[in-house]
Design a protein around this motif. Structure first.
Motif, PDB file in Angstrom:
ATOM      1  N   ILE A 132       0.833  -1.206   0.000  1.00  0.00           N
ATOM      2  CA  ILE A 132       0.000   0.000   0.000  1.00  0.00           C
ATOM      3  C   ILE A 132       0.867   1.255   0.000  1.00  0.00           C
ATOM      4  O   ILE A 132       0.616   2.210  -0.722  1.00  0.00           O
ATOM      5  N   SER A 133       1.951   1.235   0.818  1.00  0.00           N
ATOM      6  CA  SER A 133       2.767   2.445   0.913  1.00  0.00           C
ATOM      7  C   SER A 133       3.810   2.506  -0.201  1.00  0.00           C
ATOM      8  O   SER A 133       4.597   3.433  -0.255  1.00  0.00           O
ATOM      9  N   GLY A 134       3.807   1.517  -1.078  1.00  0.00           N
ATOM     10  CA  GLY A 134       4.654   1.601  -2.261  1.00  0.00           C
ATOM     11  C   GLY A 134       6.068   1.110  -2.073  1.00  0.00           C
ATOM     12  O   GLY A 134       6.896   1.235  -2.960  1.00  0.00           O
ATOM     13  N   PHE A 135       6.365   0.554  -0.891  1.00  0.00           N
ATOM     14  CA  PHE A 135       7.718   0.070  -0.662  1.00  0.00           C
ATOM     15  C   PHE A 135       7.990  -1.186  -1.488  1.00  0.00           C
ATOM     16  O   PHE A 135       9.085  -1.391  -1.983  1.00  0.00           O
ATOM     17  N   TYR A 136       6.946  -2.029  -1.613  1.00  0.00           N
ATOM     18  CA  TYR A 136       7.031  -3.158  -2.529  1.00  0.00           C
ATOM     19  C   TYR A 136       6.074  -2.912  -3.687  1.00  0.00           C
ATOM     20  O   TYR A 136       4.985  -2.384  -3.503  1.00  0.00           O
ATOM     21  N   THR A 137       6.493  -3.320  -4.866  1.00  0.00           N
ATOM     22  CA  THR A 137       5.590  -3.260  -6.013  1.00  0.00           C
ATOM     23  C   THR A 137       4.969  -4.638  -6.184  1.00  0.00           C
ATOM     24  O   THR A 137       5.689  -5.628  -6.220  1.00  0.00           O
ATOM     25  N   PRO A 138       3.627  -4.708  -6.264  1.00  0.00           N
ATOM     26  CA  PRO A 138       3.007  -6.039  -6.380  1.00  0.00           C
ATOM     27  C   PRO A 138       3.440  -6.740  -7.664  1.00  0.00           C
ATOM     28  O   PRO A 138       3.618  -6.097  -8.698  1.00  0.00           O
ATOM     29  N   GLU A 190       6.865   9.312  -3.973  1.00  0.00           N
ATOM     30  CA  GLU A 190       5.775   9.922  -4.728  1.00  0.00           C
ATOM     31  C   GLU A 190       4.431   9.524  -4.133  1.00  0.00           C
ATOM     32  O   GLU A 190       3.494  10.313  -4.096  1.00  0.00           O
ATOM     33  N   ILE A 191       4.368   8.282  -3.642  1.00  0.00           N
ATOM     34  CA  ILE A 191       3.132   7.834  -3.013  1.00  0.00           C
ATOM     35  C   ILE A 191       2.871   8.622  -1.740  1.00  0.00           C
ATOM     36  O   ILE A 191       1.757   9.039  -1.460  1.00  0.00           O
ATOM     37  N   ALA A 192       3.958   8.862  -0.984  1.00  0.00           N
ATOM     38  CA  ALA A 192       3.809   9.663   0.229  1.00  0.00           C
ATOM     39  C   ALA A 192       3.276  11.042  -0.122  1.00  0.00           C
ATOM     40  O   ALA A 192       2.446  11.603   0.597  1.00  0.00           O
ATOM     41  N   ARG A 193       3.725  11.575  -1.242  1.00  0.00           N
ATOM     42  CA  ARG A 193       3.257  12.906  -1.633  1.00  0.00           C
ATOM     43  C   ARG A 193       1.797  12.915  -2.067  1.00  0.00           C
ATOM     44  O   ARG A 193       1.169  13.959  -2.129  1.00  0.00           O
ATOM     45  N   GLY A 206      -0.398  11.661  -0.306  1.00  0.00           N
ATOM     46  CA  GLY A 206      -1.181  11.692   0.912  1.00  0.00           C
ATOM     47  C   GLY A 206      -1.281  10.357   1.637  1.00  0.00           C
ATOM     48  O   GLY A 206      -2.255  10.104   2.334  1.00  0.00           O
ATOM     49  N   VAL A 207      -0.307   9.495   1.460  1.00  0.00           N
ATOM     50  CA  VAL A 207      -0.274   8.249   2.218  1.00  0.00           C
ATOM     51  C   VAL A 207       0.873   8.332   3.225  1.00  0.00           C
ATOM     52  O   VAL A 207       2.031   8.426   2.832  1.00  0.00           O
ATOM     53  N   ALA A 208       0.558   8.359   4.507  1.00  0.00           N
ATOM     54  CA  ALA A 208       1.604   8.425   5.529  1.00  0.00           C
ATOM     55  C   ALA A 208       1.568   7.154   6.348  1.00  0.00           C
ATOM     56  O   ALA A 208       0.554   6.476   6.396  1.00  0.00           O
ATOM     57  N   ARG A 209       2.692   6.829   6.974  1.00  0.00           N
ATOM     58  CA  ARG A 209       2.694   5.574   7.722  1.00  0.00           C
ATOM     59  C   ARG A 209       3.612   5.609   8.935  1.00  0.00           C
ATOM     60  O   ARG A 209       4.484   6.470   9.052  1.00  0.00           O
ATOM     61  N   THR A 210       3.405   4.658   9.819  1.00  0.00           N
ATOM     62  CA  THR A 210       4.359   4.422  10.905  1.00  0.00           C
ATOM     63  C   THR A 210       4.961   3.047  10.664  1.00  0.00           C
ATOM     64  O   THR A 210       4.563   2.341   9.743  1.00  0.00           O
ATOM     65  N   PHE A 211       5.938   2.693  11.501  1.00  0.00           N
ATOM     66  CA  PHE A 211       6.690   1.470  11.245  1.00  0.00           C
ATOM     67  C   PHE A 211       6.633   0.534  12.442  1.00  0.00           C
ATOM     68  O   PHE A 211       6.538   0.968  13.583  1.00  0.00           O
ATOM     69  N   ALA A 213      13.026   7.583   5.347  1.00  0.00           N
ATOM     70  CA  ALA A 213      13.006   8.906   4.730  1.00  0.00           C
ATOM     71  C   ALA A 213      12.247   8.861   3.414  1.00  0.00           C
ATOM     72  O   ALA A 213      11.418   9.712   3.125  1.00  0.00           O
ATOM     73  N   GLU A 214      12.523   7.828   2.628  1.00  0.00           N
ATOM     74  CA  GLU A 214      11.845   7.738   1.336  1.00  0.00           C
ATOM     75  C   GLU A 214      10.345   7.531   1.534  1.00  0.00           C
ATOM     76  O   GLU A 214       9.533   8.097   0.816  1.00  0.00           O
ATOM     77  N   LEU A 215       9.981   6.741   2.549  1.00  0.00           N
ATOM     78  CA  LEU A 215       8.565   6.445   2.753  1.00  0.00           C
ATOM     79  C   LEU A 215       7.781   7.619   3.302  1.00  0.00           C
ATOM     80  O   LEU A 215       6.564   7.634   3.237  1.00  0.00           O
ATOM     81  N   ILE A 216       8.480   8.623   3.894  1.00  0.00           N
ATOM     82  CA  ILE A 216       7.709   9.787   4.317  1.00  0.00           C
ATOM     83  C   ILE A 216       7.745  10.883   3.258  1.00  0.00           C
ATOM     84  O   ILE A 216       7.288  11.984   3.496  1.00  0.00           O
TER      85      ILE A 216
END
Lengths: 272, 319, 358
Positions: free
Chosen positions: A67-73, A92-95, A97-102, C222-225
């Motif tokens: 969902i957050s784009g770290f992996y591409t399906p 770009e996904i974060a921009r 409007g998708v924010a996340r915690t870890f 950093a990249e994810l935010i």
């Protein structure tokens, strides 16, 4: 009331749940020969709290990373705001409007709490590097404006007293809260929480649950969260997706999921 | 057009027309490559067992060679000097472990790396203070290393193999083989490898960090001494030798910081290719002296396409 | 007591984000600036200018540039000296091709060239990380120095490849070359260093600084935010190489007067790296402390035996110097891995609550 309805509705406690904002369509994710996610589809609706649960190794984190784009399906697509989302970089996904915690706290250890939360604003900041170098005009104004937004988040999460403390010195529970603050400061369309309660004691869990509900209630932020703790999830969320071995085995309101035989089997084990 | 011809045609024509010269170039590249591999190997051992990027590896080569020559100059017989030098290297390993590594356990990688630069400087300053800055002759013949050469006449040309080079290749093969046996067959060797795979797990099954560290630094010292003897025999012993230490770095980029195979193959590849490039492209087209940077640029280009190096495993990033 | 911050309240975010929220810090810096701008120039001898004050400033500037890249953005570089060389050679070509160009303008422009070269060598940084990147920067180091030697156009076909600074006037005063007065040159360097330092402080405390630090501390997060890592790293390379290039141009044109290609070889890179480490990675002021230490050390090592009446030959001094620097690096890393700047911060924190430690 059925959850498959796509009409907006109001929950018992008076929150507005809108139409679908993000939809996973037949997502499959492979690492070499290992299949982490197998053909999963579900949606997230505007303003709801959506949980993804499942036993260890079910593929929850992988799902969140998709969902957050770290992996591409490997197969399938994520639809966002009614459009198929093209393959893009995580930033770009974060921009969008998708924010996340870890799950394992990913704060910037070399910075203060305030600076960490300020990084949440950077997708909104526009002044050029030259203007910043002179600390004049737009850059200075911008810094103060965004500080105001950040201070609201700080007030909201009650972390005023650690504002200027380096995050490295904070205890675990507070770190989790600062991470939430950083994600909130971005004023996201969708907030992804990766095991927000992991490793917390009961009191901290209660605090965190309250914050999650408040965020959703006050800002109307759509939240998707992964959690281990079944009890907490059932109380918090509007709808739940249950995963096991990379497959979806249940989807619905907490009550529906609780009574789903497959889910019970997955959590309690089946005698065979 | 003319330039393209010089770039893509002439060198190969040259190679084919004088195959004996090509063989000579390849042989010399191979010998340098063997020595690069050795230095890189010492480096990999330390990195695997302690995550330390040991910048001092090259300086240890010079320091070992200087110590050896220094002992011999005091009138001590050559082979006894070797034993004494090994003693000094062991002492150095213990001191480094005690004074530098132990207080810095758990610091970020970059800090430990800086510390090895500190060691480098200390050894340079100290070495020059004790032994003086001028170039010395390696005690080649006293150690019984043959100095003549064998001549071949392939394709009607001439190929000269120095005895010294043959000896160094043979000695390197022996050293690497015994090292591999040590790492794979003995308890201590397995401990070193275990530490490289997982620090905490290795500690929890009772492997002593300190012993292993002293040991790998000592092994690195032994490798350094051997490299120093053979390189010193070709080029004289002075701190100018440290340039070959830098050569081990692109080898590591190419082969991966943790791969023993990578160090060996990378070293040989770089030794061969940089010699070929210098002779057939560098000197005619670029004014020579390309050996200082060729290996780095090569490694850089390879890494752009394979960030994990030739022998590293693909890294799956996780959050 | 002297560092009491009680009673200093901020009523707006702008004020809280000002350069020195604590009054005493501003006063202290004022004193330092006063020394640098007025007291030193009045008291220093020509020799002191040439061998101590100006080198300290040039080293500080170069270390500041490196610190932007390594300390703030977390990209280890071992090729600093080569980029100083690019700055110096670019400046040399600029004043050769445009002899009327103002020397300050030429120096500030020459940074643009080193910046461009820096970005080119920074391009691999997205794929190559950590130590691998450090080795990759050595490629720049060795390749560029080789280029300075082989490409004679750079040195106007001087057979040794060296550049020699001609006499250059600015507003009727000779500011560079053999006839320039050290005090004029000192002021020029000081002006450039002050300007660039202020700009760097601004960059590192604002949004760009946070982007760099985030890249350094945890690049994946950093990249994810929302940070574009490539852009973040490349701006770091650009800004860093710019500053380093200007430092190189200043060093050669306003202080040394001439330089050979191998002046920009790897020992200089290491020297700058030590200054940055000993001063403190991720600090601006630390660079100045580190540079003072590095420049003062050989003087002290030379002076001490003299004072004790011992004869020591210059070569020994040089060796002792290298050895001491090596030992000092290890010492500092063990005592305080974050350098002199952190040490000062700890003292300051103690002072703020002194004399009541609770």
């Amino acid at each position: 009331m059925s959850v498959t309805d796509l009409e907006p509705y109001t929950t018992e406690d008076g929150r507005e749940i809108g139409s679908v904002v993000m939809e996973m369509k037949n997502i499959t994710l492979r690492f070499g020969g290992v299949v982490a996610i197998k053909d999963i589809s579900f949606d997230i609706r505007q303003g709801e709290i959506r949980a993804i649960i499942g036993p260890n190794g079910a593929g929850k984190s992988s799902m969140l990373n998709v969902i957050s784009g770290f992996y591409t399906p490997s197969e399938g697509q994520v639809w966002y705001q009614g459009q198929p989302r093209p393959t893009m970089k995580p930033f770009e996904i974060a921009r969008q409007g998708v924010a996340r915690t870890f799950q394992n706290i990913a704060l910037f250890e070399g910075m203060s709490t305030l600076d960490n939360i300020m990084t949440g604003r950077l997708t909104h900041m526009k002044s050029s590097i030259f203007s910043q170098g002179l600390w004049w005009g737009k850059a200075q104004r911008e810094e103060a404006e965004h500080r105001e937004v950040v201070e609201k988040v700080i007030d909201f999460l009650e972390i005023q007293n650690i504002r200027k403390t380096p995050v490295g010195r904070l205890p675990y529970g507070l770190k989790k809260r600062v991470e939430l603050a950083r994600a909130l400061a971005a004023e996201p369309q969708i907030l992804l929480l990766d095991e927000p309660m992991a490793g917390m004691n009961v009191e901290e869990k209660e605090d965190m649950s309250r914050f999650i509900l408040d965020v959703n209630d006050e800002f109307g932020t759509t939240i998707a969260l992964i959690e281990h703790d079944m009890g907490v999830v059932m109380d918090l969320s509007d709808r739940v997706v249950v995963m096991d071995y990379g497959k979806k085995i249940g989807d619905g309101t907490p009550d529906e999921v609780r009574n789903n035989q497959d889910v019970i089997d997955a959590y309690l084990g089946v005698a065979n | 057009m003319e330039f393209l011809k010089k770039l893509f045609v002439d060198p190969f024509v040259e190679m084919v027309s004088y195959p004996d010269f090509l063989m000579q170039v390849l042989w010399e590249g191979l010998v340098s490559g063997v020595l690069y591999s050795l230095i890189a190997l010492g480096f990999v051992l330390i990195f695997r067992s302690s995550r330390i990027f040991n910048f001092a590896q090259g300086i240890m080569v010079v320091f070992a060679a200087l110590t050896l020559v220094g002992f011999h100059a005091m009138g001590i017989p050559a082979w006894v000097s070797v034993v004494f030098t090994l003693g000094v290297m062991a002492l150095l390993a213990i001191t480094i472990e005690r004074v530098v590594l132990r207080p810095l356990v758990g610091q970020p990688d970059i800090i430990l790396f800086m510390a090895t630069i500190g060691i480098t400087l200390f050894l340079i300053g100290g070495g020059e203070l004790i032994f003086g800055g001028e170039t010395k002759r390696m005690i080649t013949s006293d150690l019984g290393i043959p100095t003549g050469s064998v001549d071949f006449e392939p394709f009607g040309g001439l190929l000269i193999l120095q005895h010294l080079d043959i000896t160094s290749v043979a000695a390197a093969v022996v050293l690497v083989t015994s090292l591999l046996i040590f790492l794979n067959k003995t308890r201590m060797g397995r401990a070193i490898r275990a530490l490289g795979d997982d620090h905490q797990a290795a500690l929890s099954v009772g492997i002593s960090l300190r012993t292993v560290w002293v040991l790998v630094w000592f092994i690195a010292g032994v490798i350094a001494l051997m490299t120093g003897i053979f390189w010193g025999a070709r080029a004289g012993v002075s701190f100018a030798l440290e340039v070959i230490a830098y050569k081990a770095l692109p080898v590591l980029m190419l082969g991966g910081l943790e791969s023993i195979t990578g160090a060996i193959v990378g070293g040989l590849a770089i030794g061969l290719l940089e010699k070929l490039f210098e002779i057939y492209w560098g000197q005619p087209l670029l004014g020579g002296g390309t050996e200082t940077w060729f290996a780095f640029v090569l490694a850089l280009i390879v890494l752009l396409f394979r960030p994990q190096g030739l022998f590293g495993e693909k890294i799956i990033e996780r959050v | 007591m002297f560092y009491n911050t009680a009673g200093q309240f901020k009523t707006s975010y702008t004020k809280d984000q000002s350069l020195f929220p604590v009054k005493q810090d501003a006063i202290l810096l004022g004193v330092v600036l006063l020394c640098a701008w007025i007291i030193f120039p009045m008291t220093a001898s020509e020799f002191t200018f040439k061998t101590m004050l100006m080198p300290v400033l040039c080293y500080s500037l170069a270390a500041l540039g490196l610190n932007v890249l390594t300390g703030f953005a977390g990209q280890l570089s071992l090729g600093t000296a080569a980029f100083m060389g690019v700055g110096a050679f670019a400046c040399y070509k600029l004043i050769t091709i445009f002899p009327e160009m103002n020397i300050i303008v030429a120096i500030l422009l020459s940074g643009v060239f080193s910046s461009a070269v820096g970005v080119a060598f920074g391009l691999p940084s997205l794929r190559i990380k950590g130590f691998y990147l450090a080795i990759a920067t050595l490629a720049a180091q060795f390749f560029l120095v080789w280029l300075f030697e082989k490409w004679h156009w750079l040195s106007n076909h001087n057979p040794s490849g060296a550049i020699e600074v001609p006499n250059i006037d600015m507003f009727g005063i000779t500011v560079a070359g053999p006839h320039a007065a050290p005090v004029t040159q000192y002021y020029l360097i000081l002006a450039i260093v002050t300007l660039i330092t202020i700009v760097t402080i601004n960059l590192t405390r604002g949004n760009q600084g946070r982007i760099w630090k985030a890249t350094r501390d945890m690049d994946i997060a950093a990249e994810l935010i929302g940070i574009n890592l490539l852009k973040s790293k490349l701006t770091a390379f650009a800004v860093s190489s710019y500053i380093v290039g200007v430092a190189g141009a200043c060093f050669v044109f306003l202080n040394l007067g001439a330089a050979e290609p191998n002046f920009f070889d790897i020992p200089l890179s290491f020297k700058i790296l030590f200054i940055a480490i000993i001063g403190g990675l991720g600090s601006v002021m630390g660079n100045f402390m580190g540079a003072i230490l590095i420049v003062a050390l050989p003087v002290v090592i030379k002076f001490l035996p003299d004072a004790m009446g011992l004869e020591v030959n210059p070569a020994t001094v040089e060796h002792l110097n290298i050895m001491t620097i090596g030992a000092l690096i290890i010492f500092f890393l063990i005592i305080e891995p974050h350098g002199l700047a952190r040490l000062w911060q700890l003292i300051r924190e103690k002072l703020i609550i002194w004399p009541f430690p609770h």
